[in-house]
Design a protein around this motif. Structure first.
Motif, mmCIF file in Angstrom:
data_model
loop_
_atom_site.group_PDB
_atom_site.id
_atom_site.type_symbol
_atom_site.label_atom_id
_atom_site.label_comp_id
_atom_site.label_asym_id
_atom_site.label_seq_id
_atom_site.Cartn_x
_atom_site.Cartn_y
_atom_site.Cartn_z
ATOM 1 N N VAL A 1 4.842 -1.123 2.282
ATOM 2 C CA VAL A 1 4.038 -1.024 1.045
ATOM 3 C C VAL A 1 3.071 -2.214 1.008
ATOM 4 O O VAL A 1 1.946 -2.108 0.538
ATOM 5 C CB VAL A 1 4.890 -1.002 -0.256
ATOM 6 N N ASP A 2 3.517 -3.355 1.529
ATOM 7 C CA ASP A 2 2.648 -4.540 1.554
ATOM 8 C C ASP A 2 1.484 -4.372 2.542
ATOM 9 O O ASP A 2 0.402 -4.914 2.318
ATOM 10 C CB ASP A 2 3.463 -5.796 1.910
ATOM 11 N N HIS A 3 1.728 -3.621 3.634
ATOM 12 C CA HIS A 3 0.649 -3.382 4.608
ATOM 13 C C HIS A 3 -0.462 -2.572 3.924
ATOM 14 O O HIS A 3 -1.636 -2.841 4.083
ATOM 15 C CB HIS A 3 1.145 -2.600 5.823
ATOM 16 N N TRP A 4 -0.043 -1.558 3.167
ATOM 17 C CA TRP A 4 -0.992 -0.724 2.423
ATOM 18 C C TRP A 4 -1.822 -1.616 1.485
ATOM 19 O O TRP A 4 -3.047 -1.543 1.449
ATOM 20 C CB TRP A 4 -0.237 0.340 1.632
ATOM 21 N N CYS A 5 -1.120 -2.490 0.735
ATOM 22 C CA CYS A 5 -1.818 -3.347 -0.244
ATOM 23 C C CYS A 5 -2.838 -4.262 0.436
ATOM 24 O O CYS A 5 -3.894 -4.554 -0.132
ATOM 25 C CB CYS A 5 -0.818 -4.207 -1.023
ATOM 26 N N ILE A 6 -2.521 -4.696 1.650
ATOM 27 C CA ILE A 6 -3.470 -5.554 2.377
ATOM 28 C C ILE A 6 -4.734 -4.750 2.739
ATOM 29 O O ILE A 6 -5.845 -5.269 2.694
ATOM 30 C CB ILE A 6 -2.795 -6.206 3.616
ATOM 31 N N GLY A 7 -4.549 -3.461 3.026
ATOM 32 C CA GLY A 7 -5.702 -2.585 3.267
ATOM 33 C C GLY A 7 -6.561 -2.458 2.016
ATOM 34 O O GLY A 7 -7.792 -2.562 2.069
ATOM 35 N N VAL A 8 -5.904 -2.274 0.861
ATOM 36 C CA VAL A 8 -6.637 -2.161 -0.412
ATOM 37 C C VAL A 8 -7.354 -3.494 -0.706
ATOM 38 O O VAL A 8 -8.506 -3.520 -1.136
ATOM 39 C CB VAL A 8 -5.675 -1.799 -1.576
ATOM 40 N N LEU A 9 -6.644 -4.583 -0.433
ATOM 41 C CA LEU A 9 -7.198 -5.921 -0.695
ATOM 42 C C LEU A 9 -8.465 -6.157 0.135
ATOM 43 O O LEU A 9 -9.483 -6.621 -0.384
ATOM 44 C CB LEU A 9 -6.143 -6.969 -0.349
ATOM 45 N N LEU A 10 -8.399 -5.813 1.407
ATOM 46 C CA LEU A 10 -9.568 -6.024 2.270
ATOM 47 C C LEU A 10 -10.743 -5.170 1.787
ATOM 48 O O LEU A 10 -11.889 -5.625 1.767
ATOM 49 C CB LEU A 10 -9.212 -5.701 3.736
ATOM 50 N N TYR A 11 -10.447 -3.935 1.395
ATOM 51 C CA TYR A 11 -11.508 -3.073 0.860
ATOM 52 C C TYR A 11 -12.152 -3.755 -0.359
ATOM 53 O O TYR A 11 -13.366 -3.866 -0.459
ATOM 54 C CB TYR A 11 -10.916 -1.717 0.477
ATOM 55 N N GLU A 12 -11.305 -4.263 -1.272
ATOM 56 C CA GLU A 12 -11.836 -4.902 -2.479
ATOM 57 C C GLU A 12 -12.643 -6.170 -2.137
ATOM 58 O O GLU A 12 -13.667 -6.444 -2.756
ATOM 59 C CB GLU A 12 -10.706 -5.230 -3.472
ATOM 60 N N PHE A 13 -12.183 -6.929 -1.135
ATOM 61 C CA PHE A 13 -12.933 -8.120 -0.701
ATOM 62 C C PHE A 13 -14.357 -7.750 -0.291
ATOM 63 O O PHE A 13 -15.309 -8.449 -0.596
ATOM 64 C CB PHE A 13 -12.261 -8.759 0.526
ATOM 65 N N LEU A 14 -14.487 -6.628 0.437
ATOM 66 C CA LEU A 14 -15.786 -6.285 1.031
ATOM 67 C C LEU A 14 -16.654 -5.389 0.145
ATOM 68 O O LEU A 14 -17.864 -5.345 0.298
ATOM 69 C CB LEU A 14 -15.568 -5.601 2.386
ATOM 70 N N VAL A 15 -16.006 -4.663 -0.783
ATOM 71 C CA VAL A 15 -16.757 -3.708 -1.604
ATOM 72 C C VAL A 15 -16.888 -4.193 -3.051
ATOM 73 O O VAL A 15 -17.834 -3.854 -3.760
ATOM 74 C CB VAL A 15 -16.085 -2.304 -1.541
ATOM 75 N N GLY A 16 -15.916 -5.021 -3.490
ATOM 76 C CA GLY A 16 -15.976 -5.539 -4.861
ATOM 77 C C GLY A 16 -15.129 -4.743 -5.832
ATOM 78 O O GLY A 16 -15.013 -5.103 -7.004
ATOM 79 N N VAL B 1 -2.841 9.742 -3.335
ATOM 80 C CA VAL B 1 -2.006 10.648 -2.525
ATOM 81 C C VAL B 1 -2.829 11.534 -1.583
ATOM 82 O O VAL B 1 -2.343 11.966 -0.543
ATOM 83 C CB VAL B 1 -1.028 11.519 -3.365
ATOM 84 N N THR B 2 -4.090 11.785 -1.946
ATOM 85 C CA THR B 2 -4.920 12.590 -1.044
ATOM 86 C C THR B 2 -5.794 11.707 -0.161
ATOM 87 O O THR B 2 -6.627 12.188 0.597
ATOM 88 C CB THR B 2 -5.833 13.555 -1.848
ATOM 89 N N LEU B 3 -5.607 10.413 -0.270
ATOM 90 C CA LEU B 3 -6.405 9.423 0.483
ATOM 91 C C LEU B 3 -7.903 9.677 0.325
ATOM 92 O O LEU B 3 -8.664 9.646 1.297
ATOM 93 C CB LEU B 3 -6.014 9.452 1.953
ATOM 94 N N ASP B 4 -8.284 9.933 -0.918
ATOM 95 C CA ASP B 4 -9.674 10.250 -1.226
ATOM 96 C C ASP B 4 -10.472 8.957 -1.396
ATOM 97 O O ASP B 4 -10.515 8.377 -2.479
ATOM 98 C CB ASP B 4 -9.672 11.091 -2.519
ATOM 99 N N MET B 5 -11.038 8.479 -0.307
ATOM 100 C CA MET B 5 -11.810 7.230 -0.375
ATOM 101 C C MET B 5 -13.017 7.303 0.552
ATOM 102 O O MET B 5 -13.052 8.089 1.490
ATOM 103 C CB MET B 5 -10.931 6.052 0.043
ATOM 104 N N LEU C 1 -4.453 1.910 5.524
ATOM 105 C CA LEU C 1 -4.343 2.932 4.468
ATOM 106 C C LEU C 1 -3.961 4.273 5.098
ATOM 107 O O LEU C 1 -4.761 5.213 5.139
ATOM 108 C CB LEU C 1 -5.647 3.030 3.679
ATOM 109 N N ARG C 2 -2.757 4.309 5.613
ATOM 110 C CA ARG C 2 -2.234 5.542 6.214
ATOM 111 C C ARG C 2 -1.150 6.084 5.302
ATOM 112 O O ARG C 2 -0.385 5.300 4.713
ATOM 113 C CB ARG C 2 -1.618 5.233 7.583
ATOM 114 N N PRO C 3 -1.044 7.437 5.206
ATOM 115 C CA PRO C 3 -0.117 8.022 4.233
ATOM 116 C C PRO C 3 1.347 7.661 4.448
ATOM 117 O O PRO C 3 2.082 7.475 3.489
ATOM 118 C CB PRO C 3 -0.338 9.531 4.376
ATOM 119 N N THR C 4 1.784 7.570 5.698
ATOM 120 C CA THR C 4 3.203 7.273 5.890
ATOM 121 C C THR C 4 3.378 5.880 6.478
ATOM 122 O O THR C 4 2.521 5.374 7.211
ATOM 123 C CB THR C 4 3.880 8.300 6.830
#
Ligand SMILES: Nc1ncnc2c1ncn2[C@@H]1O[C@H](COP(=O)(O)OP(=O)(O)OP(=O)(O)O)[C@@H](O)[C@H]1O
Length: 291
Positions: free
Chosen positions: A212-227, A244-248, A266-269
Motif C-alpha cells: 500500500v505504501d508503494h502505491w502511495c509513493i506513486g501518488v506522491l510522485l504524481y503530485e510532486f510533478l503535477v501539483g 479502482v478503475t485506474l482512471d488517470m 500505480l498497479r492494481p494488485t
C-alpha cells in the motif's frame, strides 16, 4: 552541513536520547526546555520549537493532552505511534528523541524540522509543482525511508505531502506514524488515510500488505510533478471509482521516465508494484542522484 556540524548534532542527539548530560536515570521534565514559538497545531495539542537548556540543542516538543486523547478514544493509537516512532532511526524519518508525561500531558521531544511541511513547499513552488531533479531526489529519500520501515515490519499507510517535513538542510523527514501498523504478512482493511492516496485494495476493503505504501509513493510522485494527486475528483464516490478503475492521465509536461516509474507503482494488485529498491534504482531517479 559541514562534517563538524554533523558531529555536533550527532553528539547532542546522543546526549538527549541517552540522557548522558544528566545520567541515565534522569527523568526529563518541561523545566529542561525553553519553549519557543509555536510550529503548528496537532490533533491533541500544540507543537513548539524548544531549546534543551543544558546542551542548547533545538528540538520540537509536541504536547498531547491526555483528556483529549481519552475523549477521542485514541489511547492505543497514540501509544502505538510512540512505540513505533521510538524504534525507527533513519536519516529521512523524523526522530522521536525522548518522551515524558505528567498528570495532564504527554510531551514528545522530536527532531526539529526547520523547513516545516513539504506540503507548503509544494504549494509555494511555481505552478504548485516541483522541478524534476527535486522530485527525483525527494522520491529517493521517501523510498529509502519507507523501505527501512518495511524492513522493521512497519507499514506507514499515510504517506502524503502533509505528513512529510523538511529539515534545515533540505532533506525530507517522514513523520506522522499515527496510522502506521506493525505489519504481519497480511492485514484486513480498517478505513484510514487520505482518499486521494488510498490504493484499490483499501478502497475495496480487501486484505492488503506493505505495498500500500508503494502505491502511495506513486501518488506522491504524481503530485510532486503535477501539483495534484492523480485521482482527485469532486466527490468521494468519484475518487473511489477512479482509483479502482485506474482512471488517470498525465499532463504533457510530465517526463517519460517519471511516467514509467509512476505507472510501475500505480498497479492494481500488490504483486505487480515495483519494489522500493526498484524505485531507488529506477533510471529516472538515478539520473538526478549525482545532481
Ligand atoms: N518536528 C517538527 N519540526 C517542525 N515542525 C513541526 C514538527 N512537528 C510538527 N510540526 C508542525 O506542527 C504541525 C502539527 O504537528 P503534527 O502534524 O505532528 O500534529 P498531528 O497531531 O499529527 O496533527 P495532524 O495529524 O492533524 O497533522 C505540523 O503540521 C507541522 O507544521
Amino acid at each position: 552541513m559541514t562534517a563538524a556540524m554533523k558531529n555536533e548534532v550527532l553528539e547532542l542527539e546522543t546526549k538527549i536520547t541517552s540522557h548522558e548530560a544528566y545520567g541515565t536515570a534522569y527523568k526529563w521534565s518541561p523545566r529542561d526546555f525553553e519553549l519557543g514559538s509555536a510550529l503548528g497545531q496537532g490533533k491533541f495539542g500544540h507543537v513548539h520549537v524548544a531549546r534543551e537548556k543544558k546542551t542548547g540543542f533545538l528540538v520540537a516538543i509536541k504536547t498531547l493532552f491526555k483528556s483529549q486523547i481519552v475523549k477521542s478514544k485514541c489511547e492505543r493509537q497514540v501509544m502505538r505511534e510512540i512505540e513505533i516512532q521510538s524504534h525507527l532511526k533513519h536519516p529521512n524519518i523524523l526522530r522521536l528523541l525522548t518522551w515524558f508525561h505528567d498528570e495532564r500531558r504527554i510531551y514528545l521531544v522530536v527532531e526539529f524540522a526547520a523547513g516545516g511541511e513539504l506540503y507548503k513547499h509544494l504549494t509555494n513552488s511555481p505552478k504548485g509543482r516541483f522541478p524534476e531533479p527535486r522530485a527525483a531526489k525527494y522520491i529517493y529519500q521517501v523510498a529509502d525511508a519507507v523501505e527501512y520501515c518495511h524492513q522493521h515490519h512497519v507499514i506507514h499507510r499515510d504517506i502524503k505531502p502533509e505528513n512529510i517535513l523538511v529539515a534545515f538542510n533540505g532533506d525530507l523527514k517522514l513523520a506522522d506514524f499515527g496510522w502506521s501498523v506493525h505489519a504481519p504478512s497480511e492485514r484486513r482493511k480498517t478505513m484510514c488515510g487520505t482518499l486521494d492516496y488510498l490504493p484499490p485494495e483499501m478502497v475495496k476493503r480487501e486484505v492488503y500488505d506493505v505495498t500500500v505504501d508503494h502505491w502511495c509513493i506513486g501518488v506522491l510522485l504524481y503530485e510532486f510533478l503535477v501539483g495534484k494527486p492523480p485521482f482527485e475528483s469532486e466527490g468521494q464516490d468519484k475518487t473511489y471509482q477512479r482509483i479502482v478503475t485506474l482512471d488517470m492521465s498525465f499532463p504533457d509536461h510530465v517526463p517519460e521516465g517519471a511516467k514509467d516509474l509512476i505507472s510501475k507503482l500505480l498497479r492494481p494488485t500488490s504483486k505487480e508494484r515495483l519494489s522500493l529498491d526498484g524505485v531507488k534504482k529506477h533510471f529516472w531517479v538515478q539520473q538526478f542522484q549525482s545532481a
